[in-house]
Design an enzyme around this catalytic site. Structure first.
Site, PDB file in Angstrom:
ATOM      1  CG  HIS A   1      -1.832   1.158   1.318  1.00  0.00           C
ATOM      2  ND1 HIS A   1      -3.143   1.105   0.897  1.00  0.00           N
ATOM      3  CD2 HIS A   1      -1.640   2.422   1.783  1.00  0.00           C
ATOM      4  CE1 HIS A   1      -3.710   2.292   1.084  1.00  0.00           C
ATOM      5  NE2 HIS A   1      -2.817   3.108   1.632  1.00  0.00           N
ATOM      6  CD  GLU A   2       1.750   3.813   3.619  1.00  0.00           C
ATOM      7  OE1 GLU A   2       2.107   4.816   2.977  1.00  0.00           O
ATOM      8  OE2 GLU A   2       0.705   3.788   4.295  1.00  0.00           O
TER       9      GLU A   2
ATOM     10  CG  HIS B   1       0.198   5.937  -1.044  1.00  0.00           C
ATOM     11  ND1 HIS B   1      -0.900   6.379  -1.750  1.00  0.00           N
ATOM     12  CD2 HIS B   1      -0.308   5.348   0.078  1.00  0.00           C
ATOM     13  CE1 HIS B   1      -2.004   6.073  -1.104  1.00  0.00           C
ATOM     14  NE2 HIS B   1      -1.676   5.441   0.014  1.00  0.00           N
TER      15      HIS B   1
END
Length: 238
Positions: free
Chosen positions: A50-51, A54
């Site tokens: 997820h990170e 980004h």
């Protein structure tokens, strides 16, 4: 860390742990430990990717900040917040280390910030689909083995990766700061032009924790996760 421990957020997280204890979550310590070990791969994979998503999208849009901070990696060590990880295990709510971005590098700020906000939840959906397809492949190749003790453990782990990533996807779509959903609606509706935006943003984490403590998020999260997981199980895995 000291400031956080003295903050209302820490008190709310402790309250969540106490509620979980009263609900009997820790009545069977060995069972609790086994359950968390099964969930662990999904948690680590979900938060890390997820990170990473980004960071890689922000970098692709011209922002060098994620690369300079060593966030363009799927190595969990770069993305896992120790306290957030422990809170996730014991309180049922946690977080990774948010990727820092510098929108000043973007050519089209609102569009690019929207893409960065979407990146994390899209990645969680992709991860869920990949592991669902992997589970389908195992069922097609060797369904008998999956009925064995080891096969059952593998099935539980793979299914937990799918379910946890769906939970992370839907949870992060809540329009509450600091979640991605708030970033999405901010760019879609240009919320920064409103005076109340910064007041909500500054208190967002406390608002989120309060909604979790009151069970408001569960009323939305539960049915939504069940619907998406049901579709994946019926359409992809079987």
């Amino acid at each position: 860390m000291k400031r956080f421990i003295q903050s209302p957020a820490f008190i709310i997280i402790i309250a969540l742990v106490i509620l979980n204890f009263l609900d009997g979550d820790f009545s069977d310590p060995m069972g609790w430990l086994i359950q968390k070990l099964i969930l662990l791969p999904g948690i680590v994979i979900g938060l890390s990717f997820h990170e990473f998503a980004h960071g890689i999208v922000s970098y692709a849009l011209g922002d060098p900040t994620p690369k300079l901070q060593g966030r363009l990696t799927i190595n969990p060590a770069a993305h896992m917040d120790p306290f957030g990880f422990v809170a996730l295990l014991f309180a049922g709510f946690g977080w990774g280390i948010p990727v820092q971005i510098n929108p000043g590098y973007y050519k089209h700020r609102r569009r690019d910030e929207l893409l960065v906000s979407l990146a994390g939840v899209v990645m969680n959906f992709i991860i869920a689909m990949i592991f669902a397809l992997g589970l389908r492949f195992l069922f097609m190749q060797n369904p008998t083995w999956l009925m064995s003790s080891m096969g059952d453990i593998v099935t539980q782990i793979l299914m937990s990766v799918v379910s946890i990533n769906i939970v992370l996807m839907i949870f992060n779509l809540f329009p509450i700061p600091p979640l991605d959903g708030f970033g999405i609606i901010t760019e879609l509706f240009n919320l920064r032009k409103y005076d109340w935006y910064y007041k909500i943003y500054d208190k967002g984490f406390l608002i989120l924790l309060a909604l979790i403590l009151l069970g408001v998020t569960d009323k939305v999260l539960g049915p939504a996760v069940s619907a998406v997981l049901g579709w994946i199980i019926n359409s992809i895995i079987f």
